[in-house]
Design a protein around this motif. Structure first.
Motif, PDB file in Angstrom:
ATOM      1  N   UNK A  91       0.868  -1.170  -0.017  1.00 18.09           N
ATOM      2  CA  UNK A  91       0.315  -0.240  -0.237  1.00 18.09           C
ATOM      3  C   UNK A  91       0.698   1.242   0.082  1.00 18.09           C
ATOM      4  N   UNK A  92       0.269   1.641  -0.932  1.00 14.15           N
ATOM      5  CA  UNK A  92       1.300   3.691  -0.835  1.00 14.15           C
ATOM      6  C   UNK A  92       0.433   4.882   0.067  1.00 14.15           C
ATOM      7  N   UNK A  93      -1.083   4.734   0.282  1.00 16.40           N
ATOM      8  CA  UNK A  93      -1.479   5.708   0.667  1.00 16.40           C
ATOM      9  C   UNK A  93      -0.913   6.001   2.337  1.00 16.40           C
ATOM     10  N   UNK A  94      -1.152   5.406   2.930  1.00 18.75           N
ATOM     11  CA  UNK A  94       0.583   5.678   4.472  1.00 18.75           C
ATOM     12  C   UNK A  94       1.578   4.742   4.067  1.00 18.75           C
ATOM     13  N   UNK A  95       2.652   4.475   5.288  1.00 17.55           N
ATOM     14  CA  UNK A  95       3.471   3.597   4.516  1.00 17.55           C
ATOM     15  C   UNK A  95       4.872   4.008   3.692  1.00 17.55           C
ATOM     16  N   UNK A  96       5.353   2.617   2.696  1.00 21.41           N
ATOM     17  CA  UNK A  96       6.538   2.511   1.703  1.00 21.41           C
ATOM     18  C   UNK A  96       7.206   4.227   1.555  1.00 21.41           C
ATOM     19  N   UNK A  97       7.862   4.563   2.881  1.00 22.57           N
ATOM     20  CA  UNK A  97       8.521   5.283   3.454  1.00 22.57           C
ATOM     21  C   UNK A  97      10.258   5.617   2.756  1.00 22.57           C
ATOM     22  N   UNK A  98      10.299   4.067   2.918  1.00 21.37           N
ATOM     23  CA  UNK A  98      11.432   3.440   2.797  1.00 21.37           C
ATOM     24  C   UNK A  98      11.805   3.829   1.054  1.00 21.37           C
ATOM     25  N   UNK A  99      10.883   3.297   0.113  1.00 20.26           N
ATOM     26  CA  UNK A  99      11.134   3.550  -1.436  1.00 20.26           C
ATOM     27  C   UNK A  99      10.535   5.452  -1.597  1.00 20.26           C
ATOM     28  N   UNK A 100       9.595   5.315  -1.012  1.00 18.40           N
ATOM     29  CA  UNK A 100       9.421   7.328  -1.586  1.00 18.40           C
ATOM     30  C   UNK A 100       9.868   7.979  -0.832  1.00 18.40           C
ATOM     31  N   UNK A 101      10.775   8.029   0.187  1.00 20.05           N
ATOM     32  CA  UNK A 101      12.070   8.625   0.221  1.00 20.05           C
ATOM     33  C   UNK A 101      10.969   9.619   1.808  1.00 20.05           C
ATOM     34  N   UNK A 102      11.587  10.567   2.411  1.00 23.39           N
ATOM     35  CA  UNK A 102      11.771  11.075   3.713  1.00 23.39           C
ATOM     36  C   UNK A 102       9.755  11.892   2.618  1.00 23.39           C
ATOM     37  N   UNK A 103       8.969  12.839   4.199  1.00 21.47           N
ATOM     38  CA  UNK A 103       8.080  12.621   3.800  1.00 21.47           C
ATOM     39  C   UNK A 103       7.900  14.448   3.238  1.00 21.47           C
ATOM     40  N   UNK A 104       7.486  14.674   1.733  1.00 23.05           N
ATOM     41  CA  UNK A 104       7.554  16.234   1.521  1.00 23.05           C
ATOM     42  C   UNK A 104       6.680  16.847   1.284  1.00 23.05           C
ATOM     43  N   UNK A 105       6.256  18.151   2.392  1.00 24.05           N
ATOM     44  CA  UNK A 105       5.242  18.663   2.852  1.00 24.05           C
ATOM     45  C   UNK A 105       4.943  19.761   1.826  1.00 24.05           C
TER      46      UNK A 105
END
Length: 124
Positions: free
Chosen positions: A103-117
């Motif tokens: 799932x990508x709506x939450x989590x997946x931080x390893x692949x997506x990288x740090x949150x971009x606000x």
């Protein structure tokens, strides 16, 4: 520090664990190589002599393991092929998103990288 297949393996570790420093050799392959070469479990990498190093090289050549550069090239080639044919997996690799159905709506931080606000940042 013994050198196998262009990789310096650590002296102080047991041979079975030191072999894992070579890209493409994991726990199972390391055990097989040690068993075929007749290397005792307690032997350290610093105790390897030329004869045993040659035995290890012969076992790797005999079993035709792909290691280090060849294996890296093959993996990169596979990813480029997936991207070239525009497969779903190839597109996910190219975009840096999870590939295996996570799932990508939450989590997946390893692949997506740090949150971009995105939003207003107030200065103090």
């Amino acid at each position: 520090m013994p050198r196998l297949l262009g990789v310096d393996i650590p002296n102080n570790k047991r041979v079975e664990f030191a072999l894992r420093y070579i890209y493409g050799i994991g726990p199972a392959r390391a055990k097989i190589i040690c068993k075929e070469c007749g290397i005792p479990e307690s032997m350290r990498a610093s105790e390897l002599n030329e004869e045993l190093i040659n035995k290890i090289m012969n076992v790797v050549a005999q079993r035709q393991y792909k290691l280090e550069g060849d294996l890296r090239r093959e993996i990169i080639g596979n990813l480029k092929r997936l991207s070239a044919i525009k497969s779903y997996r190839g597109l996910r690799h190219a975009k840096g998103l999870p590939v295996r159905g996570q799932r990508t709506s939450t989590n997946a931080r390893t692949r997506k990288g740090a949150r971009k606000t995105v939003g207003v940042v107030t200065k103090k």
